[in-house]
Design a protein around this motif. Sequence first.
Motif, short mmCIF file in Angstrom:
data_model
loop_
_atom_site.label_atom_id
_atom_site.label_comp_id
_atom_site.label_asym_id
_atom_site.label_seq_id
_atom_site.Cartn_x
_atom_site.Cartn_y
_atom_site.Cartn_z
N ARG A 144 0.95 -1.23 -0.17
CA ARG A 144 -0.12 -0.15 0.01
C ARG A 144 1.00 1.20 -0.30
O ARG A 144 0.43 2.15 -0.72
N MET A 145 1.78 1.21 0.90
CA MET A 145 2.74 2.40 0.85
C MET A 145 3.58 2.66 -0.54
O MET A 145 3.56 3.67 -1.08
N LEU A 146 3.90 1.51 -1.24
CA LEU A 146 4.51 1.82 -2.69
C LEU A 146 3.54 2.19 -3.49
O LEU A 146 3.77 3.06 -4.36
N ALA A 147 2.15 1.70 -3.45
CA ALA A 147 1.32 2.32 -4.31
C ALA A 147 0.96 3.55 -4.19
O ALA A 147 0.68 4.58 -5.02
N HIS A 148 0.90 4.26 -2.87
CA HIS A 148 0.62 5.49 -2.31
C HIS A 148 1.81 6.47 -2.98
O HIS A 148 1.60 7.58 -3.39
N GLN A 149 2.92 6.07 -2.88
CA GLN A 149 4.33 6.63 -3.45
C GLN A 149 4.03 6.96 -4.82
O GLN A 149 4.48 8.10 -5.46
N ARG A 150 3.72 5.84 -5.55
CA ARG A 150 3.46 5.91 -7.13
C ARG A 150 2.48 6.81 -7.51
O ARG A 150 2.65 7.62 -8.30
N GLU A 151 1.55 7.01 -6.88
CA GLU A 151 0.42 8.00 -6.82
C GLU A 151 1.01 9.27 -6.58
O GLU A 151 0.39 10.40 -7.58
N LYS A 152 1.68 9.64 -5.54
CA LYS A 152 2.49 10.96 -5.45
C LYS A 152 3.08 11.25 -6.72
O LYS A 152 3.23 12.50 -7.03
N ILE A 153 4.05 10.20 -7.00
CA ILE A 153 4.94 10.67 -8.05
C ILE A 153 4.12 11.12 -9.47
O ILE A 153 4.38 11.90 -10.11
N ARG A 154 2.94 10.31 -9.66
CA ARG A 154 2.17 10.56 -10.95
C ARG A 154 1.75 11.98 -10.54
O ARG A 154 1.47 12.77 -11.73
N ALA A 155 1.27 12.42 -9.42
CA ALA A 155 0.64 13.65 -9.25
C ALA A 155 1.57 14.72 -9.38
O ALA A 155 1.19 16.04 -9.71
N LEU A 156 2.88 14.57 -9.32
CA LEU A 156 4.17 15.64 -9.40
C LEU A 156 4.43 15.82 -10.90
O LEU A 156 5.16 16.85 -11.00
N GLU A 157 4.08 14.82 -11.82
CA GLU A 157 4.20 14.89 -12.90
C GLU A 157 3.86 16.18 -13.76
O GLU A 157 4.68 16.91 -14.47
#
Length: 699
Positions: A144-157
């Motif tokens: 879950r933490m990895l998925a959350h970090q992926r979403e944050k990276i995608r939001a920073l694009e």
Amino acid sequence: ELSSPSPCRLQPQPSGVTMDDSFLTEDKSTQKHNLPQKRRTLVSDSVVLEPQIGQTILQNRKPCSDDYQMRAGSCQQHPFRTAKPRFLQKLENYLRKELLLLDMGTDSTEELRLQPYREIFEFFIEDFKTYKPLLSSIKNAYERMLAHQREKIRALEPLKAKLVTVNEECNERILAMRAEERHEISLLKKEKMNLLKLIDRKNKEKISLQSQVTKLRKNLAEEYLHYLCERDARKILIADLNELRYQREDMSLAQSPGISGEDPVKLTLALKMTQQDLTRTQMELNTMKANFRDIVPRRDFEMQEKTNKDLQEQLDSLRASYEEVCKEHKILMQLHMSTLKERDQFYSELQEIQRTSTPRPDWNKCEDVVARGPEHWKMLAEGKNSDQLVDVLLEEIGSGLLQEKDFFPGLGYGEAIPAFLRFDGLVENKKPTKKDVIKLLKDAWKERLAEEQPLWPSMVFRSRVLCSIALGPMFLNWAYIVFENIKFFHSNEVMSQFYAVLMGKWSENVYITQKETVAQLLKEMTNADSQNEGLLAMEQFSTILKSTFPLKTEEQIQELMEAGGWHPSSSNAELLNYRSLFMEDEEGQSEPFVQKLWEQYMNEKDEYLQQLKQELCIELHEEVTLPKLRGALMSIDPSLDKQTVNTYISQAFQLPESQLPEEGDEKEEGIVEILQTALERLQVIDIRRVGPQEPEPAS
């Protein structure tokens, strides 16, 4: 073997035998099992490790007991050996092989390198039944933490793209400043050359005048000598004439018959008196010669005096001109030195910028990236600058991302989240086209314009408009769909205006007033078209614009006429299809005439607020009182009525009009607001000049 481990393995170890000793014994007994499959090998080796872990835990349950102290002492005497369990060796060998295979591939990513570790962790979870729930929860937490970090990276694009846009804007501003500075430097150089030529010309004129003065002085000296010679010759001639006259008189006396008979004494006395008169006359003549030797005739003196006066005036004028030219030359030299310093500074800045600046983008690379091919990109990029091309590219990328998303993540229930977007969960994406969203927004505006009630507050209007787009439980879906679409398409007029109203940057009455103005202008043109042909002469078109917008200047009227299709070379009798000026394309884009009206309206609003700031004569971070703001509004626009002034003040101070104090009340002094905040609030509403601007008094 996995379900029922051997009982002997669960028994406590003797004090003289450590856990590793027993494990080595067990490991020697299991060396004969060589399974070819990696799963089977890992399962078989896990049998050895799990009891030992449980046994270690059981031994360490009571650290304060005597048994624990005895084992601790024995451990100090017999240290642990360094042999690894067979299951651990199998896992390490498997991990090393998998990582080696991934390293051999050129396209391996961090996500793929993580997969062998996941498999080993799954082996632990599956093989150790006792700890499977705990290990599974740990694994799920990390996933879950990895998925959350992926979403944050995608939001920073998008922030990365915005950084590129800001960098491009700064580069364009720098280039514009350089071009302007180069133009100013060239103008200053031309002006310097002209002034140098003027100085040379003045110097030549000065030399010419000096030569003329020298020549005139020489001529004056020659004339003076000439007149002196003439005077002396005249005096000599007069003396000769007198001598001849005397001789003639003497001869006449000598030849006269009457003289011989006169008395000689009388004649002697007469001769003596005549000699005395001659002597006196000679003395007077000598005195006159001595006194008037250097005297010239009055006519010549006056002529020479006039000539000398004219030359003196010319000399004074040339001297003043020379001093003025010297001062200008000194100023120009100072300006030249300052220009040289600025040039050197700009040159160093240019070199620094050239060293650190990024190269210009090649927009032709986007042809293969855009979905509908090079022809579609050429059509989109035609006549646009880099900033506009970035917006077009972002819209294309954004539209592609919107079509790929099946769900929108909810934004939560925070206070900063708009009320119509407060939701926690996933919202389904209906994936409508751009035209469908534009049609929904236009229908919502039509419904709003058809309302007969007074203007709603902006928040109520935003919520009601979104509710009118879709009914029932589909409200959240369409709210997120509309919000995500209008957030991407900034170049579309309908979406950008609705986004500004939705986010509170504009009040809805700004849009409504502009639409009413366009409708009123179309009505005036229709009334002027008596034959209902849809055609108007340019002179009629100009007259209607001036009567509808009496406060616009001649330059603004000419801009509107040029946006409508008029050219300075065309005649006023040329006909104009005025109905085509108010048409819209399938995406809601207006014609250049309506866009120019909107642009002039925004410029007039900014100019009005700038005049208000100048009238207040305070800085943006300082506070402004209510009576001072009221006085400034009435000063720059005396035609404002009391109701309009109260509306502006109510917006600036965020007070209801019913709670505003009366003009002149002492409570007005206690109501203050930061000037910048007040101007930003006034920028939101429909604020404009009501009456003509008074001309400034002549200085």
